[in-house]
Design a protein around this motif. Structure first.
Motif, PDB file in Angstrom:
ATOM      1  N   ARG A  71       0.827  -1.212   0.000  1.00 16.67           N
ATOM      2  CA  ARG A  71       0.000   0.000   0.000  1.00 16.67           C
ATOM      3  C   ARG A  71       0.858   1.256   0.000  1.00 16.67           C
ATOM      4  N   MET A  72       1.965   1.229   0.742  1.00 13.64           N
ATOM      5  CA  MET A  72       2.848   2.396   0.781  1.00 13.64           C
ATOM      6  C   MET A  72       3.526   2.631  -0.573  1.00 13.64           C
ATOM      7  N   ALA A  73       3.762   1.559  -1.324  1.00 11.54           N
ATOM      8  CA  ALA A  73       4.451   1.678  -2.607  1.00 11.54           C
ATOM      9  C   ALA A  73       3.522   2.101  -3.742  1.00 11.54           C
ATOM     10  N   LEU A  74       2.200   2.066  -3.521  1.00 12.73           N
ATOM     11  CA  LEU A  74       1.257   2.424  -4.586  1.00 12.73           C
ATOM     12  C   LEU A  74       1.283   3.922  -4.856  1.00 12.73           C
ATOM     13  N   SER A  75       1.358   4.267  -6.109  1.00  5.46           N
ATOM     14  CA  SER A  75       1.278   5.671  -6.510  1.00  5.46           C
ATOM     15  C   SER A  75      -0.111   5.934  -7.091  1.00  5.46           C
ATOM     16  N   PRO A  76      -0.470   7.198  -7.234  1.00  5.14           N
ATOM     17  CA  PRO A  76      -1.761   7.490  -7.874  1.00  5.14           C
ATOM     18  C   PRO A  76      -1.850   6.930  -9.301  1.00  5.14           C
ATOM     19  N   ALA A  77      -0.732   6.879 -10.000  1.00  2.00           N
ATOM     20  CA  ALA A  77      -0.740   6.314 -11.355  1.00  2.00           C
ATOM     21  C   ALA A  77      -1.050   4.820 -11.306  1.00  2.00           C
ATOM     22  N   ASP A  78      -0.491   4.116 -10.315  1.00  2.00           N
ATOM     23  CA  ASP A  78      -0.789   2.693 -10.162  1.00  2.00           C
ATOM     24  C   ASP A  78      -2.275   2.476  -9.919  1.00  2.00           C
ATOM     25  N   MET A  79      -2.839   3.298  -9.071  1.00  2.00           N
ATOM     26  CA  MET A  79      -4.269   3.195  -8.786  1.00  2.00           C
ATOM     27  C   MET A  79      -5.092   3.490 -10.045  1.00  2.00           C
ATOM     28  N   GLY A  80      -4.658   4.473 -10.808  1.00  2.00           N
ATOM     29  CA  GLY A  80      -5.359   4.817 -12.047  1.00  2.00           C
ATOM     30  C   GLY A  80      -5.362   3.669 -13.045  1.00  2.00           C
ATOM     31  N   TRP A  81      -4.201   3.039 -13.227  1.00  2.00           N
ATOM     32  CA  TRP A  81      -4.107   1.894 -14.131  1.00  2.00           C
ATOM     33  C   TRP A  81      -4.996   0.752 -13.652  1.00  2.00           C
ATOM     34  N   THR A  82      -5.009   0.527 -12.337  1.00  2.00           N
ATOM     35  CA  THR A  82      -5.817  -0.567 -11.789  1.00  2.00           C
ATOM     36  C   THR A  82      -7.304  -0.308 -11.985  1.00  2.00           C
ATOM     37  N   VAL A  83      -7.744   0.903 -11.700  1.00  2.00           N
ATOM     38  CA  VAL A  83      -9.161   1.236 -11.879  1.00  2.00           C
ATOM     39  C   VAL A  83      -9.542   1.144 -13.358  1.00  2.00           C
ATOM     40  N   LEU A  84      -8.681   1.634 -14.229  1.00  2.00           N
ATOM     41  CA  LEU A  84      -8.936   1.543 -15.668  1.00  2.00           C
ATOM     42  C   LEU A  84      -9.022   0.079 -16.114  1.00  2.00           C
ATOM     43  N   ALA A  85      -8.124  -0.752 -15.591  1.00  2.00           N
ATOM     44  CA  ALA A  85      -8.142  -2.176 -15.930  1.00  2.00           C
ATOM     45  C   ALA A  85      -9.393  -2.860 -15.394  1.00  2.00           C
ATOM     46  N   MET A  86      -9.841  -2.478 -14.201  1.00  2.00           N
ATOM     47  CA  MET A  86     -11.067  -3.052 -13.649  1.00  2.00           C
ATOM     48  C   MET A  86     -12.271  -2.679 -14.520  1.00  2.00           C
ATOM     49  N   LEU A  87     -12.326  -1.440 -14.953  1.00  2.00           N
ATOM     50  CA  LEU A  87     -13.422  -1.009 -15.824  1.00  2.00           C
ATOM     51  C   LEU A  87     -13.388  -1.747 -17.162  1.00  2.00           C
ATOM     52  N   LEU A  88     -12.186  -1.899 -17.726  1.00  2.00           N
ATOM     53  CA  LEU A  88     -12.044  -2.632 -18.985  1.00  2.00           C
ATOM     54  C   LEU A  88     -12.482  -4.084 -18.813  1.00  2.00           C
ATOM     55  N   ALA A  89     -12.034  -4.714 -17.725  1.00  2.00           N
ATOM     56  CA  ALA A  89     -12.401  -6.111 -17.477  1.00  2.00           C
ATOM     57  C   ALA A  89     -13.909  -6.260 -17.315  1.00  2.00           C
ATOM     58  N   ALA A  90     -14.517  -5.347 -16.578  1.00  2.00           N
ATOM     59  CA  ALA A  90     -15.973  -5.411 -16.384  1.00  2.00           C
ATOM     60  C   ALA A  90     -16.706  -5.229 -17.707  1.00  2.00           C
ATOM     61  N   TRP A  91     -16.261  -4.279 -18.515  1.00  2.91           N
ATOM     62  CA  TRP A  91     -16.908  -4.033 -19.796  1.00  2.91           C
ATOM     63  C   TRP A  91     -16.776  -5.232 -20.733  1.00  2.91           C
ATOM     64  N   LEU A  92     -15.564  -5.811 -20.791  1.00  4.84           N
ATOM     65  CA  LEU A  92     -15.353  -6.958 -21.676  1.00  4.84           C
ATOM     66  C   LEU A  92     -16.133  -8.187 -21.215  1.00  4.84           C
ATOM     67  N   ALA A  93     -16.247  -8.377 -19.905  1.00 10.17           N
ATOM     68  CA  ALA A  93     -16.989  -9.537 -19.396  1.00 10.17           C
ATOM     69  C   ALA A  93     -18.497  -9.320 -19.484  1.00 10.17           C
ATOM     70  N   TRP A  94     -18.930  -8.084 -19.510  1.00  7.36           N
ATOM     71  CA  TRP A  94     -20.360  -7.758 -19.574  1.00  7.36           C
ATOM     72  C   TRP A  94     -20.933  -8.089 -20.951  1.00  7.36           C
ATOM     73  N   ARG A  95     -20.208  -7.708 -21.987  1.00  8.22           N
ATOM     74  CA  ARG A  95     -20.743  -7.870 -23.350  1.00  8.22           C
ATOM     75  C   ARG A  95     -20.565  -9.291 -23.843  1.00  8.22           C
ATOM     76  N   ALA A  96     -21.519  -9.704 -24.616  1.00  9.36           N
ATOM     77  CA  ALA A  96     -21.496 -11.072 -25.163  1.00  9.36           C
ATOM     78  C   ALA A  96     -20.486 -11.135 -26.306  1.00  9.36           C
ATOM     79  N   PRO A  97     -19.843 -12.277 -26.493  1.00  7.47           N
ATOM     80  CA  PRO A  97     -18.900 -12.416 -27.606  1.00  7.47           C
ATOM     81  C   PRO A  97     -19.622 -12.325 -28.940  1.00  7.47           C
ATOM     82  N   ARG A  98     -18.899 -11.869 -29.942  1.00  5.65           N
ATOM     83  CA  ARG A  98     -19.488 -11.732 -31.278  1.00  5.65           C
ATOM     84  C   ARG A  98     -19.745 -13.103 -31.886  1.00  5.65           C
ATOM     85  N   LYS A  99     -20.819 -13.169 -32.640  1.00  6.99           N
ATOM     86  CA  LYS A  99     -21.150 -14.382 -33.395  1.00  6.99           C
ATOM     87  C   LYS A  99     -20.447 -14.278 -34.748  1.00  6.99           C
ATOM     88  N   ARG A 100     -19.899 -15.368 -35.198  1.00  5.92           N
ATOM     89  CA  ARG A 100     -19.218 -15.362 -36.502  1.00  5.92           C
ATOM     90  C   ARG A 100     -20.101 -15.900 -37.571  1.00  5.92           C
TER      91      ARG A 100
END
Length: 142
Positions: free
Chosen positions: A113-142
């Motif tokens: 926790r002491m080693a975390l920078s605001p940039a680290d937190m930003g990347w993590t939150v962005l990655a969490m949002l990306l993961a949630a968005w990708l898991a939310w949407r259904a895969p494309r049908k081919r």
């Protein structure tokens, strides 16, 4: 809720936690190999976790999105705790497992926790949002 639904939920939760820990361990190996922190690696790890959870653990939707975001957060926390353990092991001349046992989860968490920078937190939150968005949407049908 039926017993089957509860067991499926418990299995999905366990699977997402194990996938998050595995992603954190892989992330640590890459970080140690390149010898500097890689907070941006949270994005590909989040995408990989989302794809894995959506494909093999839960179908696309809110459940998969929550699991993917939580697994991504767990991976980010775990990699920071492992890096703290590696630093302790290196400074004390111990093996990694001995350092992790000696330090304990509380100390590793505080050091991470002491080693975390605001940039680290930003990347993590962005990655969490990306993961949630990708898991939310259904895969494309081919």
């Amino acid at each position: 809720m039926s017993a089957r639904a509860i067991l499926l939920f418990a299995f999905a939760l366990f699977s997402a936690a194990m996938l998050g820990l595995a992603a954190g361990a892989v992330w640590m190996v890459v970080t140690l190999y390149l010898r500097h922190p890689l907070p941006w690696l949270a994005l590909p790890m989040g995408a990989l976790l989302a794809w894995t959870i959506r494909s093999f653990v839960r179908p696309a939707g809110i459940g998969a999105a929550v699991l993917a975001a939580c697994a991504t957060a767990l991976a980010a926390i775990y990699v920071n705790m492992l890096i703290a353990g590696v630093l302790i092991a290196g400074n004390m001349g111990m093996g990694l497992i001995d350092a992790l046992r000696t330090a304990g989860a509380g100390m590793l968490w505080q050091l991470a926790r002491m080693a975390l920078s605001p940039a680290d937190m930003g990347w993590t939150v962005l990655a969490m949002l990306l993961a949630a968005w990708l898991a939310w949407r259904a895969p494309r049908k081919r």
